[in-house]
Scaffold this active site. Structure first.
Site, PDB file in Angstrom:
ATOM      1  N   GLY A 196      34.300  34.339  -2.408  1.00 30.57           N
ATOM      2  CA  GLY A 196      35.105  33.734  -1.354  1.00 30.57           C
ATOM      3  C   GLY A 196      34.626  32.316  -1.111  1.00 30.57           C
ATOM      4  O   GLY A 196      33.475  31.980  -1.414  1.00 30.57           O
ATOM      5  N   GLN A 199      33.464  24.657   3.590  1.00 33.06           N
ATOM      6  CA  GLN A 199      32.334  24.670   2.656  1.00 33.06           C
ATOM      7  C   GLN A 199      32.418  23.546   1.622  1.00 33.06           C
ATOM      8  O   GLN A 199      31.430  23.283   0.931  1.00 33.06           O
ATOM      9  CB  GLN A 199      32.233  26.018   1.960  1.00 33.06           C
ATOM     10  N   CYS A 237      25.464  33.603   0.896  1.00 33.52           N
ATOM     11  CA  CYS A 237      26.467  32.578   1.163  1.00 33.52           C
ATOM     12  C   CYS A 237      26.220  31.377   0.269  1.00 33.52           C
ATOM     13  O   CYS A 237      25.068  30.945   0.111  1.00 33.52           O
ATOM     14  CB  CYS A 237      26.403  32.151   2.636  1.00 33.52           C
ATOM     15  N   LEU A 238      27.286  30.823  -0.281  1.00 35.85           N
ATOM     16  CA  LEU A 238      27.160  29.654  -1.150  1.00 35.85           C
ATOM     17  C   LEU A 238      26.649  28.437  -0.394  1.00 35.85           C
ATOM     18  O   LEU A 238      26.084  27.523  -0.998  1.00 35.85           O
ATOM     19  CB  LEU A 238      28.519  29.343  -1.786  1.00 35.85           C
ATOM     20  N   HIS A 276      33.539  37.295   6.526  1.00 32.29           N
ATOM     21  CA  HIS A 276      32.638  36.204   6.184  1.00 32.29           C
ATOM     22  C   HIS A 276      33.385  34.873   6.107  1.00 32.29           C
ATOM     23  O   HIS A 276      32.942  33.866   6.680  1.00 32.29           O
ATOM     24  CB  HIS A 276      31.968  36.522   4.845  1.00 32.29           C
ATOM     25  N   GLU A 277      34.508  34.870   5.396  1.00 31.09           N
ATOM     26  CA  GLU A 277      35.243  33.610   5.219  1.00 31.09           C
ATOM     27  C   GLU A 277      35.923  33.163   6.507  1.00 31.09           C
ATOM     28  O   GLU A 277      35.953  31.962   6.812  1.00 31.09           O
ATOM     29  CB  GLU A 277      36.265  33.745   4.082  1.00 31.09           C
ATOM     30  N   HIS A 323      33.485  31.441   8.712  1.00 34.89           N
ATOM     31  CA  HIS A 323      33.273  30.041   8.329  1.00 34.89           C
ATOM     32  C   HIS A 323      34.262  29.127   9.054  1.00 34.89           C
ATOM     33  O   HIS A 323      33.908  28.011   9.457  1.00 34.89           O
ATOM     34  CB  HIS A 323      33.461  29.861   6.824  1.00 34.89           C
TER      35      HIS A 323
END
Length: 214
Positions: free
Chosen positions: A68, A73, A126-127, A168-169, A172
């Site tokens: 995702g 991000q 997480c990226l 999660h997304e 963000h």
């Protein structure tokens, strides 16, 4: 009297990002864009630019690799995210985590709410927080609302690992990182996780590191 903007219009910023070939640069924890609620998408990019931006988000997600990616991000404060999970994990892991393949999809202006009392706790990364993982208890099933990239309404229930990705997304887009919801004593480096906690569930980690699971 109006003051000049510190940033160019969003469409211009996106065009600048897309001018370079390849994956977009991912911003990491500490960048203010990750801590501010993103703007609702109301056509700021236009259909053609939105399509190109979504394609770039997908390329970036695959290259990372991840399952995702939210627009903040890559430094773009719009309520847009992409998700895709081939779920190429061992059967026991897939069963324990209710992890099923999630076809590629785009979430525009998404929101979620619990669709039942159940919680599921697993290690999550997480990226934008590279190198670390921590256990996060999330709703096992959520009601997802929003639109897709063509403006079609979304109103559906999502469960298991796909529900974790959605939460999660969407977090963000609200300026929330997974660490805000994580069990602090579970925090581990990716290297330590691979050596010590590579199990379908975090039950052993909870016992050894001293934290509770729901």
């Amino acid at each position: 009297m109006s003051l000049p903007s510190d940033h160019p219009p969003l469409a211009e910023r996106v065009e600048e990002l897309l001018a370079a070939d390849g994956p977009l640069p991912i911003v990491t924890a500490g960048h203010p864009v990750l801590r501010r609620p993103a703007e609702p998408y109301e056509g700021q990019l236009g259909p053609a630019l939105l399509e190109r931006f979504v394609a770039a988000l997908r390329v970036t997600m695959h290259a990372a690799p991840g399952v995702g990616l939210a627009a903040p991000q890559v430094g773009v404060p719009l309520r847009i995210a992409v998700a895709e999970d081939p779920a190429t994990v061992p059967e026991e892991v897939a069963a324990a985590r209710s992890r099923a393949p999630l076809p590629f999809r785009v979430l525009v202006n998404p929101s979620y709410e619990a669709a039942g009392p159940g919680l599921a706790a697993f290690y999550e990364g997480c990226l934008s927080v590279p190198g670390y993982q921590a256990v996060v208890a999330r709703h096992a099933r959520v009601r997802l609302r929003g639109q897709d990239e063509r403006g079609r309404a979304l109103d559906e229930e999502v469960s298991g690992w796909p529900a974790r990705i959605v939460q999660h997304e969407t977090d963000h887009l609200n300026g929330t990182l997974y660490l805000d919801r994580a069990e602090p004593r579970s925090l581990t480096t990716n290297e330590a996780a691979a050596v010590l906690w590579a199990e379908p569930s975090p039950a052993t980690a909870a016992k050894v590191l001293g934290f509770e699971l729901p």
